[in-house]
Scaffold this motif. Structure first.
Motif, PDB file in Angstrom:
ATOM      1  N   GLU A  21       0.765  -2.249  31.580  1.00 41.92           N
ATOM      2  CA  GLU A  21       0.675  -1.717  33.140  1.00 41.92           C
ATOM      3  C   GLU A  21       1.893  -1.196  33.311  1.00 41.92           C
ATOM      4  OE1 GLU A  21      -1.902  -4.135  35.839  1.00 41.92           O
ATOM      5  OE2 GLU A  21      -1.852  -5.729  34.254  1.00 41.92           O
ATOM      6  N   CYS A  49       4.866  -1.032  40.879  1.00 42.03           N
ATOM      7  CA  CYS A  49       3.404  -1.399  41.018  1.00 42.03           C
ATOM      8  C   CYS A  49       3.361  -2.748  40.517  1.00 42.03           C
ATOM      9  CB  CYS A  49       2.622  -0.577  40.067  1.00 42.03           C
ATOM     10  SG  CYS A  49       2.890   1.233  40.542  1.00 42.03           S
ATOM     11  N   LYS A  50       2.711  -3.572  41.261  1.00 50.09           N
ATOM     12  CA  LYS A  50       2.373  -5.077  41.018  1.00 50.09           C
ATOM     13  C   LYS A  50       1.279  -4.972  40.075  1.00 50.09           C
ATOM     14  CE  LYS A  50       1.127  -9.282  43.125  1.00 50.09           C
ATOM     15  NZ  LYS A  50       0.731 -10.103  44.411  1.00 50.09           N
ATOM     16  N   PRO A  51       1.660  -5.753  38.829  1.00 46.25           N
ATOM     17  CA  PRO A  51       0.594  -5.641  38.006  1.00 46.25           C
ATOM     18  C   PRO A  51      -0.556  -6.394  38.146  1.00 46.25           C
ATOM     19  CG  PRO A  51       2.335  -6.926  37.216  1.00 46.25           C
ATOM     20  CD  PRO A  51       2.626  -6.627  38.538  1.00 46.25           C
ATOM     21  N   ASP A  74       1.971  -2.043  46.041  1.00 45.40           N
ATOM     22  CA  ASP A  74       0.616  -2.100  45.651  1.00 45.40           C
ATOM     23  C   ASP A  74       0.407  -0.928  44.545  1.00 45.40           C
ATOM     24  OD1 ASP A  74      -2.342  -2.389  46.110  1.00 45.40           O
ATOM     25  OD2 ASP A  74      -2.233  -0.254  46.409  1.00 45.40           O
ATOM     26  N   LYS A  75      -0.283  -1.682  43.494  1.00 44.24           N
ATOM     27  CA  LYS A  75      -0.836  -0.642  42.355  1.00 44.24           C
ATOM     28  C   LYS A  75      -1.341   0.477  42.539  1.00 44.24           C
ATOM     29  CE  LYS A  75      -1.925  -2.243  38.103  1.00 44.24           C
ATOM     30  NZ  LYS A  75      -0.790  -1.790  37.427  1.00 44.24           N
ATOM     31  N   ASP A 117      -3.837   2.833  33.028  1.00 44.75           N
ATOM     32  CA  ASP A 117      -3.705   1.965  34.173  1.00 44.75           C
ATOM     33  C   ASP A 117      -4.530   2.670  35.330  1.00 44.75           C
ATOM     34  OD1 ASP A 117      -2.492  -0.267  35.196  1.00 44.75           O
ATOM     35  OD2 ASP A 117      -0.531   0.760  35.725  1.00 44.75           O
TER      36      ASP A 117
END
Length: 152
Positions: A21, A49-51, A74-75, A117
């Motif tokens: 990710e 990006c937070k996984p 936020d992803k 992703d």
């Protein structure tokens, strides 16, 4: 010869593009005159990006701890920014650092991670990316080194 080239590098959760990710991404577009070696910076983007699933390999590979990853953006928002940036610069080349034929597989690691992703967000997002950027010209620093500079 002049061309716009967008160089980009991702830090990811894993070394396998099928399971990795995006953690961070840096993109920089340049107008390059290959004849005289001059260039002008056009645009750049840095995203986090937070996984969905933090993997311990993230710290080992890129030095990004769980606490750091938990503080990332936020992803969906990060991937949206990446797609918007790519769309803005899809009239040029995209260059990532990973060899297209690494480990006997075809495809550029960072480009593949973005696509996968997006698939984790929704299959529709993945298919949109594949349709939208089907004609994108992606090269690697390995390709530049071998084909243009003649070095390994």
């Amino acid at each position: 010869m002049k061309a716009k080239v967008t160089f980009f590098d991702l830090e990811t959760t894993d070394g396998n593009p099928a399971t990795a990710e995006v953690l961070t991404g840096f993109f920089r577009s340049l107008n390059i005159d290959f004849k005289d070696g001059t260039y002008d910076s056009v645009d750049q983007l840095f995203v986090t990006c937070k996984p969905i699933k933090y993997l311990p390999a993230s710290a080992r590979i890129h030095g990004i701890t769980r606490d750091q990853a938990d503080s990332f953006g936020d992803k969906r928002s990060g991937l949206r920014q990446i797609c918007q940036f790519i769309k803005t610069h899809d009239d040029g080349l995209f260059c990532c650092h990973a060899n297209a034929r690494i480990f006997g597989k075809h495809g550029h690691f960072d480009w593949t991670v973005i696509k996968n992703d997006l698939y984790n967000i929704s299959p529709e997002a993945y298919h949109w990316f594949c349709r939208e950027f089907r004609e994108a010209k992606v090269i690697s620093t390995h390709t530049i080194a071998k084909k243009l500079l003649g070095i390994d």
